[in-house]
Design a protein around this motif. Structure first.
Motif, mmCIF file in Angstrom:
data_model
loop_
_atom_site.group_PDB
_atom_site.id
_atom_site.type_symbol
_atom_site.label_atom_id
_atom_site.label_comp_id
_atom_site.label_asym_id
_atom_site.label_seq_id
_atom_site.Cartn_x
_atom_site.Cartn_y
_atom_site.Cartn_z
ATOM 1 N N ALA A 234 -1.801 6.928 2.898
ATOM 2 C CA ALA A 234 -2.893 6.215 3.735
ATOM 3 C C ALA A 234 -3.246 7.239 4.867
ATOM 4 C CB ALA A 234 -1.677 5.176 4.166
ATOM 5 N N CYS A 235 -2.192 8.037 5.251
ATOM 6 C CA CYS A 235 -2.536 8.867 6.487
ATOM 7 C C CYS A 235 -1.727 10.204 5.912
ATOM 8 C CB CYS A 235 -2.248 7.971 7.711
ATOM 9 S SG CYS A 235 -2.555 9.072 9.236
ATOM 10 N N ALA B 169 7.042 3.805 -1.643
ATOM 11 C CA ALA B 169 7.677 4.276 -2.500
ATOM 12 C C ALA B 169 7.362 4.445 -3.827
ATOM 13 C CB ALA B 169 9.276 3.546 -2.539
ATOM 14 N N ARG B 170 6.640 3.615 -4.235
ATOM 15 C CA ARG B 170 6.048 3.483 -5.470
ATOM 16 C C ARG B 170 4.964 4.559 -5.810
ATOM 17 N NH1 ARG B 170 2.109 0.794 -8.577
ATOM 18 N NH2 ARG B 170 1.037 0.134 -6.474
ATOM 19 N N ARG B 171 4.126 4.910 -4.883
ATOM 20 C CA ARG B 171 3.308 5.942 -5.048
ATOM 21 C C ARG B 171 3.837 7.512 -4.884
ATOM 22 N NH1 ARG B 171 -1.180 5.906 -7.479
ATOM 23 N NH2 ARG B 171 -3.106 6.165 -6.033
ATOM 24 N N ALA C 148 4.126 -4.357 11.617
ATOM 25 C CA ALA C 148 3.713 -4.896 10.585
ATOM 26 C C ALA C 148 2.537 -4.653 9.971
ATOM 27 C CB ALA C 148 4.313 -6.308 10.585
ATOM 28 N N PRO C 149 1.503 -4.873 11.019
ATOM 29 C CA PRO C 149 0.093 -4.693 10.747
ATOM 30 C C PRO C 149 -0.241 -3.111 10.019
ATOM 31 C CG PRO C 149 0.152 -5.876 12.549
ATOM 32 C CD PRO C 149 1.525 -5.186 12.428
ATOM 33 N N PHE D 256 -0.020 -0.177 2.809
ATOM 34 C CA PHE D 256 0.088 -0.713 1.113
ATOM 35 C C PHE D 256 -1.417 -0.705 0.636
ATOM 36 C CE2 PHE D 256 4.276 -1.335 -0.305
ATOM 37 C CZ PHE D 256 5.201 -1.102 0.839
ATOM 38 N N THR D 257 -2.341 -1.399 1.740
ATOM 39 C CA THR D 257 -3.582 -1.544 1.175
ATOM 40 C C THR D 257 -4.416 -0.231 0.784
ATOM 41 O OG1 THR D 257 -3.565 -3.130 2.929
ATOM 42 C CG2 THR D 257 -5.807 -2.829 1.951
#
Lengths: 91, 91, 91
Positions: B12-13, B44-46, B75-76, B82-83
């Motif tokens: 993501a970053c 973890a999945r990626r 949380a955000p 994840f997004t």
């Protein structure tokens, strides 16, 4: 921000690692941002209050706040962290 | 490398912390190398796909790729990670 | 310190991230210190000996020594760490 968090006893120590460059997509566009990494040492119990304080002080809408758990450490240093963020001593 | 990994939705970053110096022994000799620390935020999945991509892109025979697990976080921000690495949105 | 710890096989690699600024309170006063972050890669088994060595070499009375556990990593790199800090090969 670091000094505020230390004086509010939300972190025992805040270490600023300067000059970081972040790459990420924001609203569909690739962004390259100059950022600062701050490593904050606190306790699990103080983390929720710390997160709220960072959110209130940080300029971003969604700041990157991540907590890692310490597995081992120099005992006197770990004890010092607990003493420093002990709320009963909040000035 | 960082931009590629972000655009492939493997991270993501990616935050590049510049100017690091590493000391290690390689084939019996002490080596001092100028290196770059990149802190990559993913799931973890990626991670397996990310590790393969880094290995393919990295100039070293044995690059240092280490994963730490996040214990807590805003949380955000975690939701945003994840997004961003959701494969179904891979362009 | 980094070279000493590598040659004593207490760490496989020591990565110095330069120019850090730390804020903390020491004996009631806010302190701003120029510090250096060193990320040391070793095994859980070698950590106690590493901690003793850092304490002996470090100028601070209470140095910040923190251990994080690796959750995942590039297998050949992790194997290399174990080989490098294997005491039986101590020169």
């Amino acid at each position: 921000m670091s000094k505020t968090l230390v004086s509010k006893r939300l972190v025992a120590c805040a270490t600023i690692i300067g000059k970081a460059q972040s790459f990420y997509e924001w609203k569909g566009k690739m962004v390259q941002d100059s950022e600062v990494l701050i490593i904050m040492k606190t306790t699990a119990r103080r983390y929720p209050a710390l997160e709220r304080a960072i959110k209130a002080l940080h300029p971003y809408e969604v700041p990157e706040i991540i907590g890692l758990s310490v597995k081992s450490g120099f005992a006197p240093y770990l004890a010092w962290i607990f003493t420093q963020v002990d709320q009963s001593k909040q000035n």
